[in-house]
Design a protein around this motif. Structure first.
Motif, PDB file in Angstrom:
ATOM      1  N   VAL A   1       0.852  -1.198   0.000  1.00 37.44           N
ATOM      2  CA  VAL A   1       0.000   0.000   0.000  1.00 37.44           C
ATOM      3  C   VAL A   1       0.884   1.243   0.000  1.00 37.44           C
ATOM      4  CG1 VAL A   1      -1.916  -1.119   1.198  1.00 37.44           C
ATOM      5  CG2 VAL A   1      -0.138   0.063   2.524  1.00 37.44           C
ATOM      6  N   PRO A   2       0.421   2.336  -0.600  1.00 36.63           N
ATOM      7  CA  PRO A   2       1.125   3.612  -0.490  1.00 36.63           C
ATOM      8  C   PRO A   2       0.689   4.355   0.774  1.00 36.63           C
ATOM      9  CG  PRO A   2      -0.738   3.890  -1.934  1.00 36.63           C
ATOM     10  CD  PRO A   2      -0.756   2.448  -1.475  1.00 36.63           C
ATOM     11  N   ASN A   3       1.340   5.467   1.045  1.00 35.16           N
ATOM     12  CA  ASN A   3       0.902   6.363   2.112  1.00 35.16           C
ATOM     13  C   ASN A   3      -0.228   7.238   1.574  1.00 35.16           C
ATOM     14  OD1 ASN A   3       0.765   7.836   4.478  1.00 35.16           O
ATOM     15  ND2 ASN A   3       2.971   8.246   4.586  1.00 35.16           N
ATOM     16  N   VAL A   4      -1.200   7.561   2.403  1.00 38.68           N
ATOM     17  CA  VAL A   4      -2.354   8.345   1.962  1.00 38.68           C
ATOM     18  C   VAL A   4      -2.510   9.563   2.867  1.00 38.68           C
ATOM     19  CG1 VAL A   4      -4.808   8.327   1.417  1.00 38.68           C
ATOM     20  CG2 VAL A   4      -3.478   6.212   1.180  1.00 38.68           C
ATOM     21  N   TRP A   5      -2.416  10.752   2.269  1.00 33.69           N
ATOM     22  CA  TRP A   5      -2.621  12.013   2.976  1.00 33.69           C
ATOM     23  C   TRP A   5      -3.789  12.736   2.323  1.00 33.69           C
ATOM     24  CZ3 TRP A   5       1.057  15.251   6.123  1.00 33.69           C
ATOM     25  CH2 TRP A   5       1.922  14.448   6.866  1.00 33.69           C
ATOM     26  N   ARG A   6      -4.150  13.875   2.898  1.00 30.96           N
ATOM     27  CA  ARG A   6      -5.203  14.699   2.298  1.00 30.96           C
ATOM     28  C   ARG A   6      -4.843  16.176   2.468  1.00 30.96           C
ATOM     29  NH1 ARG A   6     -10.537  15.561   6.059  1.00 30.96           N
ATOM     30  NH2 ARG A   6      -9.506  15.904   8.057  1.00 30.96           N
TER      31      ARG A   6
ATOM     32  N   LEU B   1      -6.370  25.109   8.580  1.00 35.03           N
ATOM     33  CA  LEU B   1      -6.241  23.812   9.247  1.00 35.03           C
ATOM     34  C   LEU B   1      -4.834  23.224   9.112  1.00 35.03           C
ATOM     35  CD1 LEU B   1      -9.622  21.953   8.543  1.00 35.03           C
ATOM     36  CD2 LEU B   1      -8.725  22.724  10.735  1.00 35.03           C
ATOM     37  N   GLY B   2      -3.944  23.946   8.449  1.00 36.79           N
ATOM     38  CA  GLY B   2      -2.566  23.472   8.372  1.00 36.79           C
ATOM     39  C   GLY B   2      -2.125  22.935   7.026  1.00 36.79           C
ATOM     40  N   ASN B   3      -2.944  23.062   5.985  1.00 37.77           N
ATOM     41  CA  ASN B   3      -2.580  22.724   4.601  1.00 37.77           C
ATOM     42  C   ASN B   3      -2.625  21.228   4.277  1.00 37.77           C
ATOM     43  OD1 ASN B   3      -2.078  25.419   3.702  1.00 37.77           O
ATOM     44  ND2 ASN B   3      -0.151  25.355   4.848  1.00 37.77           N
ATOM     45  N   GLU B   4      -2.211  20.358   5.175  1.00 31.22           N
ATOM     46  CA  GLU B   4      -2.204  18.922   4.857  1.00 31.22           C
ATOM     47  C   GLU B   4      -2.273  18.102   6.140  1.00 31.22           C
ATOM     48  OE1 GLU B   4       2.616  18.279   4.481  1.00 31.22           O
ATOM     49  OE2 GLU B   4       1.463  18.678   2.658  1.00 31.22           O
TER      50      GLU B   4
ATOM     51  N   GLY C   1       4.254  -1.287   3.374  1.00 36.56           N
ATOM     52  CA  GLY C   1       3.767   0.028   2.967  1.00 36.56           C
ATOM     53  C   GLY C   1       4.945   0.896   2.586  1.00 36.56           C
ATOM     54  N   LEU C   2       4.659   1.955   1.827  1.00 31.94           N
ATOM     55  CA  LEU C   2       5.693   2.882   1.364  1.00 31.94           C
ATOM     56  C   LEU C   2       5.460   4.232   2.042  1.00 31.94           C
ATOM     57  CD1 LEU C   2       5.590   2.033  -2.457  1.00 31.94           C
ATOM     58  CD2 LEU C   2       6.930   0.925  -0.647  1.00 31.94           C
ATOM     59  N   PRO C   3       6.210   4.540   3.104  1.00 29.71           N
ATOM     60  CA  PRO C   3       5.930   5.774   3.866  1.00 29.71           C
ATOM     61  C   PRO C   3       6.150   7.052   3.078  1.00 29.71           C
ATOM     62  CG  PRO C   3       7.963   4.726   4.621  1.00 29.71           C
ATOM     63  CD  PRO C   3       7.308   3.767   3.691  1.00 29.71           C
ATOM     64  N   HIS C   4       7.056   7.049   2.093  1.00 29.06           N
ATOM     65  CA  HIS C   4       7.375   8.281   1.360  1.00 29.06           C
ATOM     66  C   HIS C   4       6.750   8.327  -0.039  1.00 29.06           C
ATOM     67  CE1 HIS C   4      10.043   8.457   4.696  1.00 29.06           C
ATOM     68  NE2 HIS C   4      10.934   7.631   4.204  1.00 29.06           N
ATOM     69  N   TYR C   5       6.000   7.312  -0.390  1.00 30.28           N
ATOM     70  CA  TYR C   5       5.259   7.300  -1.661  1.00 30.28           C
ATOM     71  C   TYR C   5       3.815   7.659  -1.311  1.00 30.28           C
ATOM     72  CZ  TYR C   5       3.669   5.707  -6.268  1.00 30.28           C
ATOM     73  OH  TYR C   5       3.135   5.637  -7.536  1.00 30.28           O
ATOM     74  N   VAL C   6       3.393   8.863  -1.693  1.00 34.50           N
ATOM     75  CA  VAL C   6       2.134   9.411  -1.188  1.00 34.50           C
ATOM     76  C   VAL C   6       1.129   9.631  -2.314  1.00 34.50           C
ATOM     77  CG1 VAL C   6       1.069  11.304   0.097  1.00 34.50           C
ATOM     78  CG2 VAL C   6       3.390  10.559   0.673  1.00 34.50           C
ATOM     79  N   ILE C   7      -0.114   9.238  -2.060  1.00 38.79           N
ATOM     80  CA  ILE C   7      -1.243   9.652  -2.894  1.00 38.79           C
ATOM     81  C   ILE C   7      -2.150  10.498  -2.006  1.00 38.79           C
ATOM     82  CG2 ILE C   7      -1.059   7.574  -4.313  1.00 38.79           C
ATOM     83  CD1 ILE C   7      -3.575   6.513  -2.962  1.00 38.79           C
ATOM     84  N   TRP C   8      -2.982  11.321  -2.642  1.00 35.02           N
ATOM     85  CA  TRP C   8      -3.759  12.309  -1.888  1.00 35.02           C
ATOM     86  C   TRP C   8      -5.251  12.067  -2.026  1.00 35.02           C
ATOM     87  CZ3 TRP C   8      -1.333  16.012   1.112  1.00 35.02           C
ATOM     88  CH2 TRP C   8       0.056  16.078   0.978  1.00 35.02           C
ATOM     89  N   HIS C   9      -5.894  11.902  -0.897  1.00 37.07           N
ATOM     90  CA  HIS C   9      -7.349  11.757  -0.820  1.00 37.07           C
ATOM     91  C   HIS C   9      -7.979  13.147  -0.863  1.00 37.07           C
ATOM     92  CE1 HIS C   9     -11.280  10.623   0.923  1.00 37.07           C
ATOM     93  NE2 HIS C   9     -11.002   9.409   0.520  1.00 37.07           N
ATOM     94  N   ILE C  10      -9.231  13.224  -1.292  1.00 30.36           N
ATOM     95  CA  ILE C  10      -9.905  14.519  -1.304  1.00 30.36           C
ATOM     96  C   ILE C  10     -10.116  15.008   0.126  1.00 30.36           C
ATOM     97  CG2 ILE C  10     -11.093  14.024  -3.475  1.00 30.36           C
ATOM     98  CD1 ILE C  10     -13.647  13.569  -1.795  1.00 30.36           C
ATOM     99  N   TYR C  11     -10.275  16.313   0.261  1.00 31.68           N
ATOM    100  CA  TYR C  11     -10.614  16.892   1.561  1.00 31.68           C
ATOM    101  C   TYR C  11     -12.123  16.872   1.744  1.00 31.68           C
ATOM    102  CZ  TYR C  11     -11.797  20.436   5.012  1.00 31.68           C
ATOM    103  OH  TYR C  11     -12.349  21.103   6.068  1.00 31.68           O
ATOM    104  N   GLU C  12     -12.563  16.267   2.814  1.00 27.33           N
ATOM    105  CA  GLU C  12     -13.981  16.244   3.184  1.00 27.33           C
ATOM    106  C   GLU C  12     -14.122  16.903   4.552  1.00 27.33           C
ATOM    107  OE1 GLU C  12     -15.719  12.101   1.796  1.00 27.33           O
ATOM    108  OE2 GLU C  12     -13.766  11.868   2.750  1.00 27.33           O
ATOM    109  N   PRO C  13     -14.814  18.014   4.638  1.00 25.30           N
ATOM    110  CA  PRO C  13     -14.928  18.688   5.933  1.00 25.30           C
ATOM    111  C   PRO C  13     -15.743  17.880   6.935  1.00 25.30           C
ATOM    112  CG  PRO C  13     -16.362  19.726   4.317  1.00 25.30           C
ATOM    113  CD  PRO C  13     -15.528  18.727   3.567  1.00 25.30           C
TER     114      PRO C  13
END
Length: 463
Positions: free
Chosen positions: A246-251, A257-260, A365-377
């Motif tokens: 799995v990759p790392n997943v951020w948003r 709120l701090g950008n990410e 998992g790959l801690p430095h390989y990142v994909i980005w999820h959408i922002y949902e408030p």
């Protein structure tokens, strides 16, 4: 609702011919008529089969196979028998070069808002499209997900560039009674986690069981609401040649709120605290990460990210998140699945990771390989945004009132100092100060002078 597939749309209904005569009404004439009728029926049936084959061959619908999958029928004299040598379908780190097929699985629920973004990513995939078979499961949707999905798939498979068309495509529909809302706070509320995860596990297992074919080498799970993802993600993950990866997943977040922020906290390594907690819970309990009710102190893949780190660095995992999973097809053929029950006090993808580790499979998992999820408030985010909007409106109203006040003030109290200097000599020309003012006139024009007439008259100021 029973599961359906687009593959079934063009299949003739089964069922033998029922004689038109009933018991007790048999006669020679009826027998002859019956034979003639059967012959006519057989001819019509043959014509129907031929026309159906021609229609399926010429149709551009996406229920057909647009890939390069060869015919695997072993005996032309027995068309209903197919032979597969499962030893030939292996999973390697160079699947794109070896022609290894990927089963691309996408669970969908109320996904209309994400369709355009999702298919934009699909078109950009660099893995050979003809080696990617797509399978979608639409469940418990209240919007028009199914029809919108059909439209996008038709456009996708009618691309004038054959290299952009995918292999076989299947759509399945089945409801699982998911009553939890699709809002961020609904889906991520603590109380909803256990029941929600178990239902999601059932949905994944249903989709996998009906879509996995013998010639699939890899299985890739993807959520539709991923905002940013590399087009090379399939090759990038496959290149590690792990059983599950799995990759790392951020948003992304708003500035205030701090950008990410880390998004998927379900990818982690087990801890002693987590094991002790699991021993204390009921048999049917499911531990979920990111909630104060379950403080496990586990190392999370998400928090180990370095924006400048090597994207190929691996981290062994015990639990994994479900946003983006690549697994060898053999993992599922060996019996691994998504537990729809408490397996070692975990369910769904986290339970799947635990199960794979128990089976001796590699899970990384790959801690430095990142994909980005959408922002949902979340609900709190929405409340804060409402407060920010109210504050902005209050500041704008206050600024308008201030401008109006200044305008009225300046209109009511004009600056007449210049007029006073011009009129001052005329007013005092008949007084004994006229001579003094005449000599000091030029100076008075250059500076503000407040003359105390009483002081001059008393002799305190000499003229």
């Amino acid at each position: 609702m029973s599961s359906t597939s687009l593959f079934n749309q063009f299949q003739p209904k089964s069922g033998g011919f029922k004689p038109f005569y009933s018991k007790g009404s048999f006669s020679l004439s009826s027998l002859l008529e019956s034979k003639k009728f059967n012959q006519l029926t057989n001819v019509l049936a043959g014509i129907t089969v031929v026309l159906t084959v021609i229609y399926l061959t010429l149709s551009s619908g996406f229920s057909l196979d647009f890939g390069s999958r060869p015919s695997l029928r072993n005996d032309p004299n027995i068309p209903s028998v197919e032979y597969y040598d499962l030893n030939a379908y292996v999973s390697t780190g160079k699947g794109n070069e070896r022609g290894e097929r990927i089963l691309y699985l996408v669970p969908l629920r109320d996904a209309v808002p994400h369709m355009q973004m999702f298919f934009g990513h699909m078109e950009k995939l660099t893995y050979p499209h003809n080696l990617i078979d797509l399978a979608f499961l639409v469940s418990d949707s209240k919007d028009d997900t199914l029809n919108v999905l059909n439209q996008y798939l038709e456009n996708l498979q009618q691309n004038p560039d054959p290299s952009k068309r995918f292999g076989t495509i299947e759509i399945f529909e089945k409801d699982f009674g998911q009553a939890i809302g699709q809002g961020f706070s609904d889906r991520h509320g603590f109380a909803a986690q256990g029941p929600r995860r178990k239902l999601m596990a059932r949905a994944r297992n249903w989709l996998l069981s009906v879509a996995l074919k013998p010639d699939h080498s890899w299985v890739y799970w993807r959520d539709a609401d991923v905002q940013t993802v590399p087009p090379t993600i399939l090759e990038d993950l496959m290149g590690h040649n792990k059983d599950v990866i799995v990759p790392n997943v951020w948003r992304p977040l708003p500035d205030w709120l701090g950008n990410e922020q880390p998004y998927d906290l379900n990818s982690w390594q087990e801890s002693e605290t987590g094991l002790q907690l699991a021993d204390q819970l009921d048999e049917d309990a499911c531990i979920v990460e990111g909630y104060p009710e379950y403080a496990t102190w586990r190392p999370h893949l998400a928090y180990l990210r370095d924006p400048y780190g090597d994207p190929n660095v691996e981290m062994e995992l015990d639990g994994i998140g479900g946003v983006s999973i690549l697994a060898k097809a053999s993992v599922f053929r060996q019996g691994a699945h998504f537990p729809a029950f408490s397996f070692e006090k975990h369910a769904e993808t986290e339970g799947f990771g635990k199960m794979c580790r128990r089976m001796g499979l590699s899970v990384v998992g790959l801690p430095h390989y990142v994909i980005w999820h959408i922002y949902e408030p979340s609900s709190d985010d929405i409340k804060h945004m409402e407060w920010m909007a109210d504050e902005e409106e209050r500041r704008e109203t206050e600024e308008r009132l201030r401008e109006l006040h200044d305008k009225i003030w300046h209109a009511g109290f004009q600056d007449v100092r210049d007029e006073w200097r011009a009129e001052k000599l005329n007013i005092l020309k008949n007084s004994e100060l006229s001579a003094f003012l005449g000599r000091a006139g030029s100076a008075l024009k250059r500076q503000e002078a407040n003359i105390d007439i009483g002081a001059i008259a008393a002799g305190k100021i000499s003229v």
